[in-house]
Design a protein around this motif. Structure first.
Motif, PDB file in Angstrom:
ATOM      1  N   ALA A 147      43.481 -31.170  21.494  1.00 56.22           N
ATOM      2  CA  ALA A 147      44.114 -30.964  22.766  1.00 56.22           C
ATOM      3  C   ALA A 147      45.422 -30.914  22.823  1.00 56.22           C
ATOM      4  CB  ALA A 147      43.626 -32.132  23.963  1.00 56.22           C
ATOM      5  N   ALA A 148      46.184 -31.527  21.943  1.00 60.91           N
ATOM      6  CA  ALA A 148      47.398 -31.528  21.888  1.00 60.91           C
ATOM      7  C   ALA A 148      48.023 -30.262  21.099  1.00 60.91           C
ATOM      8  CB  ALA A 148      48.022 -32.869  21.029  1.00 60.91           C
ATOM      9  N   ARG A 149      47.184 -29.779  20.181  1.00 62.69           N
ATOM     10  CA  ARG A 149      47.339 -28.685  19.511  1.00 62.69           C
ATOM     11  C   ARG A 149      47.279 -27.427  20.719  1.00 62.69           C
ATOM     12  NH1 ARG A 149      44.352 -30.666  15.008  1.00 62.69           N
ATOM     13  NH2 ARG A 149      42.646 -29.672  16.043  1.00 62.69           N
ATOM     14  N   GLU A 150      46.321 -27.464  21.172  1.00 60.54           N
ATOM     15  CA  GLU A 150      46.151 -26.207  22.405  1.00 60.54           C
ATOM     16  C   GLU A 150      47.168 -26.204  23.316  1.00 60.54           C
ATOM     17  OE1 GLU A 150      42.090 -27.255  23.761  1.00 60.54           O
ATOM     18  OE2 GLU A 150      41.163 -26.572  22.037  1.00 60.54           O
ATOM     19  N   LEU A 151      47.746 -27.518  23.902  1.00 63.13           N
ATOM     20  CA  LEU A 151      48.662 -27.566  24.791  1.00 63.13           C
ATOM     21  C   LEU A 151      50.234 -27.430  24.198  1.00 63.13           C
ATOM     22  CD1 LEU A 151      47.257 -30.516  26.843  1.00 63.13           C
ATOM     23  CD2 LEU A 151      47.445 -27.963  27.496  1.00 63.13           C
ATOM     24  N   GLY A 152      50.236 -27.489  22.959  1.00 63.98           N
ATOM     25  CA  GLY A 152      51.606 -27.301  21.990  1.00 63.98           C
ATOM     26  C   GLY A 152      52.284 -28.505  22.319  1.00 63.98           C
ATOM     27  N   ILE A 153      51.773 -29.615  22.361  1.00 65.82           N
ATOM     28  CA  ILE A 153      52.573 -30.773  22.368  1.00 65.82           C
ATOM     29  C   ILE A 153      53.032 -31.254  20.947  1.00 65.82           C
ATOM     30  CG2 ILE A 153      52.306 -33.636  22.813  1.00 65.82           C
ATOM     31  CD1 ILE A 153      50.196 -32.595  24.636  1.00 65.82           C
ATOM     32  N   ALA A 154      54.278 -31.533  20.861  1.00 62.67           N
ATOM     33  CA  ALA A 154      54.756 -31.795  19.405  1.00 62.67           C
ATOM     34  C   ALA A 154      54.177 -33.016  18.871  1.00 62.67           C
ATOM     35  CB  ALA A 154      56.379 -31.767  19.576  1.00 62.67           C
ATOM     36  N   ARG A 155      53.882 -33.046  17.427  1.00 62.45           N
ATOM     37  CA  ARG A 155      53.385 -34.207  16.758  1.00 62.45           C
ATOM     38  C   ARG A 155      54.297 -35.577  17.079  1.00 62.45           C
ATOM     39  NH1 ARG A 155      51.375 -32.047  10.940  1.00 62.45           N
ATOM     40  NH2 ARG A 155      49.556 -30.690  11.442  1.00 62.45           N
ATOM     41  N   ASN A 156      55.375 -35.429  17.137  1.00 61.68           N
ATOM     42  CA  ASN A 156      56.038 -36.526  17.088  1.00 61.68           C
ATOM     43  C   ASN A 156      56.028 -37.204  18.442  1.00 61.68           C
ATOM     44  OD1 ASN A 156      57.679 -34.890  18.847  1.00 61.68           O
ATOM     45  ND2 ASN A 156      59.576 -35.142  17.554  1.00 61.68           N
ATOM     46  N   ARG A 157      55.025 -36.689  19.346  1.00 60.45           N
ATOM     47  CA  ARG A 157      55.050 -37.447  20.783  1.00 60.45           C
ATOM     48  C   ARG A 157      53.639 -38.017  20.695  1.00 60.45           C
ATOM     49  NH1 ARG A 157      54.933 -33.167  25.203  1.00 60.45           N
ATOM     50  NH2 ARG A 157      54.435 -35.076  26.215  1.00 60.45           N
ATOM     51  N   ILE A 158      52.764 -37.957  19.720  1.00 58.33           N
ATOM     52  CA  ILE A 158      51.460 -38.524  19.490  1.00 58.33           C
ATOM     53  C   ILE A 158      51.410 -39.484  18.404  1.00 58.33           C
ATOM     54  CG2 ILE A 158      48.952 -37.804  19.091  1.00 58.33           C
ATOM     55  CD1 ILE A 158      50.131 -36.134  21.406  1.00 58.33           C
ATOM     56  N   ARG A 159      50.961 -40.343  18.646  1.00 60.82           N
ATOM     57  CA  ARG A 159      50.778 -41.835  17.741  1.00 60.82           C
ATOM     58  C   ARG A 159      49.179 -42.185  17.940  1.00 60.82           C
ATOM     59  NH1 ARG A 159      56.539 -44.843  18.666  1.00 60.82           N
ATOM     60  NH2 ARG A 159      57.759 -43.008  18.435  1.00 60.82           N
ATOM     61  N   LEU A 160      48.743 -42.145  16.886  1.00 65.38           N
ATOM     62  CA  LEU A 160      47.335 -42.310  16.930  1.00 65.38           C
ATOM     63  C   LEU A 160      46.829 -43.620  15.938  1.00 65.38           C
ATOM     64  CD1 LEU A 160      46.247 -38.870  16.347  1.00 65.38           C
ATOM     65  CD2 LEU A 160      46.453 -39.960  18.533  1.00 65.38           C
ATOM     66  N   GLU A 161      45.811 -44.374  16.406  1.00 68.11           N
ATOM     67  CA  GLU A 161      44.880 -45.232  15.425  1.00 68.11           C
ATOM     68  C   GLU A 161      43.641 -45.260  15.450  1.00 68.11           C
ATOM     69  OE1 GLU A 161      46.971 -49.227  14.092  1.00 68.11           O
ATOM     70  OE2 GLU A 161      45.531 -49.811  15.887  1.00 68.11           O
TER      71      GLU A 161
END
Length: 226
Positions: free
Chosen positions: A209-223
């Motif tokens: 979803a982040a890729r499709e919406l163009g959300i920058a990687r540095n705004r996403i933190r995952l575990e």
């Protein structure tokens, strides 16, 4: 005494949060305050497997990071696997003593004024719960979306509803309330940092979803939590 770390802890309380999720409250065996923790921190807990082998398992600290008297972890008893979670459920009780290393953090929360979107799936709520408390403590803008199979299986639900009010949205797939990851990310403030913790299916959906919406990687933190 299980483990060889410098920090001596004792299980001081055990609570059943859901049919397969149990919370363990840990206190300093020597008394006094525990080392300070940041939201997202975890402990490496020694576990004696059924065959006798001593291993370590990582469990996030779910309690309010501002507290220095306890650490709380929550353990999902898995139906399959090496037996680590089953061993914790069966052998950890009030009075169990542990020696562990100080908490570590590889899933840290930002400390500026940007808003946050928190997403948790199943037992992935443990670090996210601590993040929500920290954000609430400092009056930050955030929302928490928490997904699970059914309301009965959603650990900490009652507590989070009391503490967070309308900042919490629970999604129960059994009740037809599935979490729409794409829509949730699309509605987040443009400068929000997005934190997600849960099974691979959830993490993959957030990444897509982040890729499709163009959300920058540095705004996403995952575990990833299994």
């Amino acid at each position: 005494m299980l483990g060889k770390g410098p920090l001596e802890l004792m299980v001081s309380a055990v609570r059943q949060l859901a049919p397969r999720v149990r919370a363990f409250e840990l206190r300093n065996l020597q008394g006094g305050e525990l080392p300070a923790v940041e939201p997202g921190s975890h402990l490496r807990i020694p576990v004696r497997l059924p065959g006798g082998k001593l291993v370590e398992r990582h469990y996030s600290i779910a309690s309010n990071p501002a507290r220095r008297d306890i650490y709380e972890i929550a353990v999902l008893r898995k139906k399959q696997g090496s037996g680590g979670s089953r061993a914790v459920h069966e052998s950890y009780g009030i009075g169990t003593r542990l020696r562990v290393n100080p908490p570590a953090n590889h899933f840290s929360l930002h400390d500026d004024e940007r808003p946050a979107l928190l997403i948790a799936g199943g037992i992935g709520i443990t670090p996210i719960k601590a993040m929500a408390r920290a954000l609430a403590n400092r009056g930050a803008e955030f929302r928490l979306h928490y997904a699970g199979r059914s309301r009965a299986e959603i650990a900490f639900r009652d507590r989070l509803e009391r503490q967070l009010g309308d900042r919490l949205q629970v999604h129960s797939s059994a009740e037809g309330e599935r979490l729409d990851i794409h829509a949730t990310l699309a509605m987040a403030p443009r400068n929000a940092l997005i934190y997600a913790c849960g099974p691979q299916r959830l993490i993959g959906a957030v990444q897509q979803a982040a890729r499709e919406l163009g959300i920058a990687r540095n705004r996403i933190r995952l575990e990833f939590f299994s």
